[in-house]
Design a protein around this motif. Sequence first.
Motif, PDB file in Angstrom:
ATOM      1  N   ARG A 195      14.741 -15.103 -50.380  1.00  0.00           N
ATOM      2  CA  ARG A 195      14.660 -16.522 -50.755  1.00  0.00           C
ATOM      3  C   ARG A 195      13.996 -17.342 -49.650  1.00  0.00           C
ATOM      4  NH1 ARG A 195      15.797 -20.182 -54.507  1.00  0.00           N
ATOM      5  NH2 ARG A 195      16.481 -22.256 -53.855  1.00  0.00           N
ATOM      6  N   MET A 196      14.281 -17.030 -48.384  1.00  0.00           N
ATOM      7  CA  MET A 196      13.656 -17.782 -47.303  1.00  0.00           C
ATOM      8  C   MET A 196      12.160 -17.510 -47.238  1.00  0.00           C
ATOM      9  SD  MET A 196      13.672 -20.087 -45.069  1.00  0.00           S
ATOM     10  CE  MET A 196      15.334 -20.548 -44.682  1.00  0.00           C
ATOM     11  N   ARG A 197      11.749 -16.287 -47.461  1.00  0.00           N
ATOM     12  CA  ARG A 197      10.299 -16.006 -47.495  1.00  0.00           C
ATOM     13  C   ARG A 197       9.624 -16.855 -48.567  1.00  0.00           C
ATOM     14  NH1 ARG A 197      11.011  -9.716 -46.912  1.00  0.00           N
ATOM     15  NH2 ARG A 197      11.036  -9.584 -44.657  1.00  0.00           N
ATOM     16  N   TRP A 198      10.250 -16.890 -49.740  1.00  0.00           N
ATOM     17  CA  TRP A 198       9.707 -17.692 -50.832  1.00  0.00           C
ATOM     18  C   TRP A 198       9.724 -19.177 -50.457  1.00  0.00           C
ATOM     19  CZ3 TRP A 198      12.474 -21.305 -53.830  1.00  0.00           C
ATOM     20  CH2 TRP A 198      11.737 -21.854 -54.887  1.00  0.00           C
ATOM     21  N   ALA A 199      10.834 -19.653 -49.923  1.00  0.00           N
ATOM     22  CA  ALA A 199      10.974 -21.067 -49.563  1.00  0.00           C
ATOM     23  C   ALA A 199       9.928 -21.485 -48.535  1.00  0.00           C
ATOM     24  CB  ALA A 199      12.384 -21.347 -49.035  1.00  0.00           C
ATOM     25  N   ARG A 200       9.696 -20.647 -47.547  1.00  0.00           N
ATOM     26  CA  ARG A 200       8.688 -20.971 -46.523  1.00  0.00           C
ATOM     27  C   ARG A 200       7.297 -21.083 -47.131  1.00  0.00           C
ATOM     28  NH1 ARG A 200       9.645 -19.118 -40.694  1.00  0.00           N
ATOM     29  NH2 ARG A 200       7.411 -19.055 -40.828  1.00  0.00           N
ATOM     30  N   GLY A 201       6.948 -20.140 -47.989  1.00  0.00           N
ATOM     31  CA  GLY A 201       5.627 -20.160 -48.625  1.00  0.00           C
ATOM     32  C   GLY A 201       5.444 -21.360 -49.530  1.00  0.00           C
ATOM     33  N   VAL A 202       6.460 -21.661 -50.327  1.00  0.00           N
ATOM     34  CA  VAL A 202       6.392 -22.796 -51.248  1.00  0.00           C
ATOM     35  C   VAL A 202       6.308 -24.109 -50.475  1.00  0.00           C
ATOM     36  CG1 VAL A 202       7.786 -24.074 -52.937  1.00  0.00           C
ATOM     37  CG2 VAL A 202       7.520 -21.630 -53.158  1.00  0.00           C
ATOM     38  N   ALA A 203       7.114 -24.237 -49.431  1.00  0.00           N
ATOM     39  CA  ALA A 203       7.089 -25.455 -48.618  1.00  0.00           C
ATOM     40  C   ALA A 203       5.737 -25.611 -47.931  1.00  0.00           C
ATOM     41  CB  ALA A 203       8.213 -25.436 -47.586  1.00  0.00           C
ATOM     42  N   ARG A 204       5.206 -24.514 -47.388  1.00  0.00           N
ATOM     43  CA  ARG A 204       3.917 -24.562 -46.705  1.00  0.00           C
ATOM     44  C   ARG A 204       2.830 -25.072 -47.651  1.00  0.00           C
ATOM     45  NH1 ARG A 204       3.324 -19.418 -45.640  1.00  0.00           N
ATOM     46  NH2 ARG A 204       4.805 -19.495 -43.940  1.00  0.00           N
ATOM     47  N   LYS A 205       2.829 -24.570 -48.884  1.00  0.00           N
ATOM     48  CA  LYS A 205       1.814 -24.997 -49.864  1.00  0.00           C
ATOM     49  C   LYS A 205       2.022 -26.442 -50.295  1.00  0.00           C
ATOM     50  CE  LYS A 205       0.955 -20.407 -51.704  1.00  0.00           C
ATOM     51  NZ  LYS A 205       1.203 -19.499 -52.830  1.00  0.00           N
TER      52      LYS A 205
END
Length: 125
Positions: free
Chosen positions: A65-75
């Motif tokens: 979930r954190m990997r996903w959250a980081r990517g989504v936030a970055r975008k």
Amino acid sequence: MLAYPSVCAVQADAVFVSGLQRRDEPSAGQVRQAVAAAIRAFGCSGCAGRVAQEFGDHPETAVMRMRWARGVARKAFAYSPSEPGPGADAGGCLVIRPRPPAERASGSPSAGRREQAPSAAGGDD
């Protein structure tokens, strides 16, 4: 030594604790709204605390979930400055640091005249 979170880390923590789900494929606008809502609800440190709790309780799912959250936030919050400004970390994210107390801020009447008070433990700070 205190560690100060970057804006990117705070945003990722807020996405992590929000109700957003990967399967919903949230838009950048939805991510920004969810981040704002999570920070209003829990504060930056509250989001970080909830992330820590989840990593303690469910480390196997928290990592994904954190990997996903980081990517989504970055975008969702993407911008590319030509050069990172002062206070930017290696990833180009601004680092959040507390303001110095008014008496220690440069330009204040008492700047540079701070007296050293003994600590409660009797040692140096």
